[in-house]
Design a protein around this motif. Sequence first.
Motif, PDB file in Angstrom:
ATOM      1  N   LYS A   1      56.970  47.681 -25.593  1.00  0.00           N
ATOM      2  CA  LYS A   1      57.818  48.695 -26.213  1.00  0.00           C
ATOM      3  C   LYS A   1      58.614  49.361 -25.105  1.00  0.00           C
ATOM      4  CE  LYS A   1      57.665  52.788 -29.201  1.00  0.00           C
ATOM      5  NZ  LYS A   1      59.079  52.781 -29.329  1.00  0.00           N
TER       6      LYS A   1
ATOM      7  N   LYS B   1      69.576  48.949 -28.992  1.00  0.00           N
ATOM      8  CA  LYS B   1      68.780  47.734 -29.196  1.00  0.00           C
ATOM      9  C   LYS B   1      69.517  46.811 -30.156  1.00  0.00           C
ATOM     10  CE  LYS B   1      63.996  49.248 -28.659  1.00  0.00           C
ATOM     11  NZ  LYS B   1      62.712  49.348 -29.369  1.00  0.00           N
TER      12      LYS B   1
ATOM     13  N   GLU C   1      59.331  42.928 -28.613  1.00  0.00           N
ATOM     14  CA  GLU C   1      58.310  43.536 -29.469  1.00  0.00           C
ATOM     15  C   GLU C   1      57.249  42.523 -29.885  1.00  0.00           C
ATOM     16  OE1 GLU C   1      60.618  45.519 -32.504  1.00  0.00           O
ATOM     17  OE2 GLU C   1      61.522  46.840 -31.014  1.00  0.00           O
TER      18      GLU C   1
ATOM     19  N   ASP D   1      60.941  52.362 -23.915  1.00  0.00           N
ATOM     20  CA  ASP D   1      61.274  53.736 -24.247  1.00  0.00           C
ATOM     21  C   ASP D   1      62.785  53.903 -24.027  1.00  0.00           C
ATOM     22  OD1 ASP D   1      61.734  56.529 -24.265  1.00  0.00           O
ATOM     23  OD2 ASP D   1      59.653  56.912 -23.647  1.00  0.00           O
TER      24      ASP D   1
ATOM     25  N   SER E   1      65.589  42.257 -28.684  1.00  0.00           N
ATOM     26  CA  SER E   1      64.514  43.249 -28.794  1.00  0.00           C
ATOM     27  C   SER E   1      63.372  42.766 -29.683  1.00  0.00           C
ATOM     28  CB  SER E   1      65.070  44.584 -29.285  1.00  0.00           C
ATOM     29  OG  SER E   1      65.724  44.441 -30.522  1.00  0.00           O
TER      30      SER E   1
END
Length: 172
Positions: A128, A144, A123, A130, A119
Amino acid sequence: MNKTFCIALAGNPNCGKSTIFNALTGSHQHVGNWPGKTVEKKEGFFKQNNSQIMAVDLPGTYSLTAYSLEEVITRDYILNEKPDAVISVLDSANLERNLYLTVQILELGAPIIIDLNMSDITESRGFKIDVEKLSDAFGAKVVKTIGNQGKGIDKLKQVILEMVASNESEEK
């Protein structure tokens, strides 16, 4: 100690599945071959609260269509061994490609947890995900993680225990 539960980790090659497996089990693992196959089989154990959980690291595969040995082993394990949960480990930076296998696992009717691994890379690329919408869309818990840093592993263990305990109480 309560019952031993069994979980299986499934995912595409290079999604970090074995890294997650190692983070979950530490040094408590056994490496061998699948019966009658030359594909490596890894099993390990970890404790969460008073429960012991056996983790099986399934071969990396892109699908369950049964054209390759890895696909056959992964599909047959999920169908025949019926693990208490399947952790679908995804390279969250390549979500679309990785979700195909997740959909196929859901189609088998397996209880599933989605692990959005890597993750941090997602990023860093400005994306991003949801988590709530993804969870709702798949009807599965989503966690995550950053497997190579051990981040999110405690949360993943907690979600695994909640799922297997919930499944056990539903069976009674």
